[in-house]
Design a protein around this motif. Structure first.
Motif, PDB file in Angstrom:
ATOM      1  N   LEU A 181       7.233  59.907  27.873  1.00 36.87           N
ATOM      2  CA  LEU A 181       8.672  60.134  27.764  1.00 36.87           C
ATOM      3  C   LEU A 181       8.895  61.421  27.000  1.00 36.87           C
ATOM      4  O   LEU A 181       8.252  61.669  25.979  1.00 36.87           O
ATOM      5  CB  LEU A 181       9.360  58.972  27.030  1.00 36.87           C
ATOM      6  N   ALA A 182       9.804  62.241  27.524  1.00 34.70           N
ATOM      7  CA  ALA A 182      10.126  63.519  26.888  1.00 34.70           C
ATOM      8  C   ALA A 182      11.639  63.688  26.936  1.00 34.70           C
ATOM      9  O   ALA A 182      12.337  63.052  27.733  1.00 34.70           O
ATOM     10  CB  ALA A 182       9.418  64.658  27.613  1.00 34.70           C
ATOM     11  N   TYR A 183      12.132  64.572  26.062  1.00 31.60           N
ATOM     12  CA  TYR A 183      13.581  64.773  25.991  1.00 31.60           C
ATOM     13  C   TYR A 183      13.873  66.245  25.781  1.00 31.60           C
ATOM     14  O   TYR A 183      13.195  66.933  25.033  1.00 31.60           O
ATOM     15  CB  TYR A 183      14.185  63.959  24.837  1.00 31.60           C
ATOM     16  N   GLY A 184      14.906  66.703  26.432  1.00 33.20           N
ATOM     17  CA  GLY A 184      15.399  68.053  26.217  1.00 33.20           C
ATOM     18  C   GLY A 184      15.162  68.941  27.415  1.00 33.20           C
ATOM     19  O   GLY A 184      14.673  68.531  28.450  1.00 33.20           O
ATOM     20  N   SER A 185      15.532  70.187  27.229  1.00 32.73           N
ATOM     21  CA  SER A 185      15.333  71.176  28.275  1.00 32.73           C
ATOM     22  C   SER A 185      14.841  72.441  27.600  1.00 32.73           C
ATOM     23  O   SER A 185      15.620  73.101  26.909  1.00 32.73           O
ATOM     24  CB  SER A 185      16.641  71.440  29.013  1.00 32.73           C
ATOM     25  N   PRO A 186      13.593  72.763  27.693  1.00 34.37           N
ATOM     26  CA  PRO A 186      12.524  72.091  28.423  1.00 34.37           C
ATOM     27  C   PRO A 186      12.130  70.798  27.715  1.00 34.37           C
ATOM     28  O   PRO A 186      12.303  70.676  26.503  1.00 34.37           O
ATOM     29  CB  PRO A 186      11.387  73.110  28.415  1.00 34.37           C
ATOM     30  N   PRO A 187      11.577  69.847  28.475  1.00 30.91           N
ATOM     31  CA  PRO A 187      11.237  68.548  27.887  1.00 30.91           C
ATOM     32  C   PRO A 187      10.175  68.656  26.799  1.00 30.91           C
ATOM     33  O   PRO A 187       9.157  69.296  26.986  1.00 30.91           O
ATOM     34  CB  PRO A 187      10.711  67.742  29.069  1.00 30.91           C
ATOM     35  N   LEU A 211      21.434  61.381  28.164  1.00 30.52           N
ATOM     36  CA  LEU A 211      20.384  60.695  28.916  1.00 30.52           C
ATOM     37  C   LEU A 211      19.942  61.463  30.158  1.00 30.52           C
ATOM     38  O   LEU A 211      18.882  61.185  30.711  1.00 30.52           O
ATOM     39  CB  LEU A 211      20.828  59.278  29.274  1.00 30.52           C
ATOM     40  N   ASN A 212      20.727  62.445  30.587  1.00 29.49           N
ATOM     41  CA  ASN A 212      20.296  63.283  31.706  1.00 29.49           C
ATOM     42  C   ASN A 212      19.124  64.177  31.311  1.00 29.49           C
ATOM     43  O   ASN A 212      18.454  64.730  32.175  1.00 29.49           O
ATOM     44  CB  ASN A 212      21.453  64.153  32.205  1.00 29.49           C
ATOM     45  N   LEU A 213      18.890  64.322  29.999  1.00 26.56           N
ATOM     46  CA  LEU A 213      17.781  65.149  29.526  1.00 26.56           C
ATOM     47  C   LEU A 213      16.543  64.320  29.192  1.00 26.56           C
ATOM     48  O   LEU A 213      15.576  64.844  28.651  1.00 26.56           O
ATOM     49  CB  LEU A 213      18.220  65.951  28.290  1.00 26.56           C
ATOM     50  N   LEU A 214      16.578  63.020  29.520  1.00 27.15           N
ATOM     51  CA  LEU A 214      15.421  62.157  29.302  1.00 27.15           C
ATOM     52  C   LEU A 214      14.512  62.271  30.516  1.00 27.15           C
ATOM     53  O   LEU A 214      14.944  62.109  31.651  1.00 27.15           O
ATOM     54  CB  LEU A 214      15.853  60.706  29.099  1.00 27.15           C
ATOM     55  N   HIS A 215      13.232  62.563  30.277  1.00 31.04           N
ATOM     56  CA  HIS A 215      12.261  62.750  31.362  1.00 31.04           C
ATOM     57  C   HIS A 215      11.138  61.735  31.194  1.00 31.04           C
ATOM     58  O   HIS A 215      10.643  61.524  30.096  1.00 31.04           O
ATOM     59  CB  HIS A 215      11.668  64.162  31.314  1.00 31.04           C
ATOM     60  N   CYS A 268      22.533  51.009  26.023  1.00 35.43           N
ATOM     61  CA  CYS A 268      22.840  51.693  27.266  1.00 35.43           C
ATOM     62  C   CYS A 268      21.795  51.290  28.287  1.00 35.43           C
ATOM     63  O   CYS A 268      20.837  50.590  27.968  1.00 35.43           O
ATOM     64  CB  CYS A 268      22.881  53.208  27.056  1.00 35.43           C
ATOM     65  N   TYR A 269      22.003  51.717  29.481  1.00 33.85           N
ATOM     66  CA  TYR A 269      21.072  51.433  30.557  1.00 33.85           C
ATOM     67  C   TYR A 269      20.598  52.767  31.114  1.00 33.85           C
ATOM     68  O   TYR A 269      21.399  53.686  31.278  1.00 33.85           O
ATOM     69  CB  TYR A 269      21.746  50.620  31.670  1.00 33.85           C
ATOM     70  N   ILE A 270      19.324  52.852  31.359  1.00 31.39           N
ATOM     71  CA  ILE A 270      18.805  54.075  31.959  1.00 31.39           C
ATOM     72  C   ILE A 270      18.163  53.742  33.292  1.00 31.39           C
ATOM     73  O   ILE A 270      17.668  52.639  33.516  1.00 31.39           O
ATOM     74  CB  ILE A 270      17.797  54.799  31.034  1.00 31.39           C
ATOM     75  N   ARG A 271      18.209  54.692  34.173  1.00 35.43           N
ATOM     76  CA  ARG A 271      17.517  54.608  35.452  1.00 35.43           C
ATOM     77  C   ARG A 271      16.711  55.890  35.518  1.00 35.43           C
ATOM     78  O   ARG A 271      17.251  56.976  35.341  1.00 35.43           O
ATOM     79  CB  ARG A 271      18.504  54.531  36.598  1.00 35.43           C
ATOM     80  N   VAL A 272      15.422  55.749  35.728  1.00 36.82           N
ATOM     81  CA  VAL A 272      14.554  56.925  35.753  1.00 36.82           C
ATOM     82  C   VAL A 272      13.803  56.976  37.079  1.00 36.82           C
ATOM     83  O   VAL A 272      13.603  55.962  37.741  1.00 36.82           O
ATOM     84  CB  VAL A 272      13.545  56.920  34.578  1.00 36.82           C
ATOM     85  N   VAL A 273      13.415  58.175  37.452  1.00 41.20           N
ATOM     86  CA  VAL A 273      12.625  58.405  38.648  1.00 41.20           C
ATOM     87  C   VAL A 273      11.254  58.862  38.182  1.00 41.20           C
ATOM     88  O   VAL A 273      11.136  59.835  37.434  1.00 41.20           O
ATOM     89  CB  VAL A 273      13.266  59.480  39.549  1.00 41.20           C
ATOM     90  N   ASP A 326      10.555  63.329  35.779  1.00 39.18           N
ATOM     91  CA  ASP A 326      11.830  62.645  36.001  1.00 39.18           C
ATOM     92  C   ASP A 326      12.880  63.690  36.341  1.00 39.18           C
ATOM     93  O   ASP A 326      12.834  64.809  35.876  1.00 39.18           O
ATOM     94  CB  ASP A 326      12.221  61.905  34.708  1.00 39.18           C
ATOM     95  N   GLU A 327      13.833  63.319  37.123  1.00 39.13           N
ATOM     96  CA  GLU A 327      14.923  64.238  37.430  1.00 39.13           C
ATOM     97  C   GLU A 327      16.187  63.703  36.875  1.00 39.13           C
ATOM     98  O   GLU A 327      16.471  62.597  36.841  1.00 39.13           O
ATOM     99  CB  GLU A 327      15.059  64.393  38.939  1.00 39.13           C
TER     100      GLU A 327
END
Length: 186
Positions: free
Chosen positions: A143-149, A166-170, A90-95, A185-186
């Motif tokens: 790099l963190a994952y989840g909510s909360p990260p 991937l929306n939960l990747l920070h 997959c491809y990710i774009r992060v801020v 990351d948002e």
């Protein structure tokens, strides 16, 4: 003359009695020997039963072929699924926010088997090819994952996270405590 008639009548009656009994015995013996077959029984034996056996064998063969075809289709689908699983990416774009600076990173390729450390290196490489060094960020990327990260271990394979969204990747920069600012990351 009467005597002759009497003998003739007696002979005829004797012949009738003997022939009647002889006729039924001969007919029975010939029937038992197969000279007078039952046509319905013969048709059932020679026409219907072979047709029935052949039809049943054809249906059984068709069912067997259908099962073999279904098994082959399932095996093929599983092989395709396994191959796609192994080849997936997959491809990710992060801020990445660092203080007042915002860095949009990506697209970054994430292939099957890529660990967090590999993805970290790809993000760093992407930033460096665009003139931003990791050192200039002021702290290492996290790099963190989840909510909360929750932080991800460097040896964790990203695409093996169950129910990956991937929306939960920070991606954030660990800013030292005296600065008091975190970039997320948002």
């Amino acid at each position: 003359k009467e005597h002759t008639v009497y003998r003739k009548v007696g002979s005829v009656q004797l012949i009738k009695a003997v022939l009647g009994e002889l006729q039924s015995r001969i007919y029975g013996d010939l029937s038992a020997a197969g000279f007078f077959p039952d046509m319905l029984e013969e048709e059932v034996k020679h026409d219907f039963m072979p047709w029935l056996y052949d039809t049943a064998a054809d249906i059984a063969e068709q069912h067997s072929l259908a099962r073999q075809t279904a098994d082959a289709l399932i095996e093929n689908a599983l092989a395709i699924g396994r191959r796609r699983q192994e080849q997936r990416k997959c491809y990710i774009r992060v801020v990445v926010n660092v203080g007042e600076n915002t860095h949009v990173v990506g697209p970054i390729v994430v292939a099957n088997g890529d660990t967090v450390a590999i993805i970290h290196d790809r993000i760093a490489s992407w930033l460096e090819t665009r003139g931003t060094s990791i050192d200039s960020l002021g702290a290492p990327l996290r790099l963190a994952y989840g909510s909360p990260p929750a932080p991800l271990d460097n040896d964790q394979v990203l695409l093996k996270i169950r129910g990956l969204d991937l929306n939960l990747l920070h991606v954030s920069v660990e800013v030292p405590a005296e600065d008091g600012e975190d970039g997320d990351d948002e």
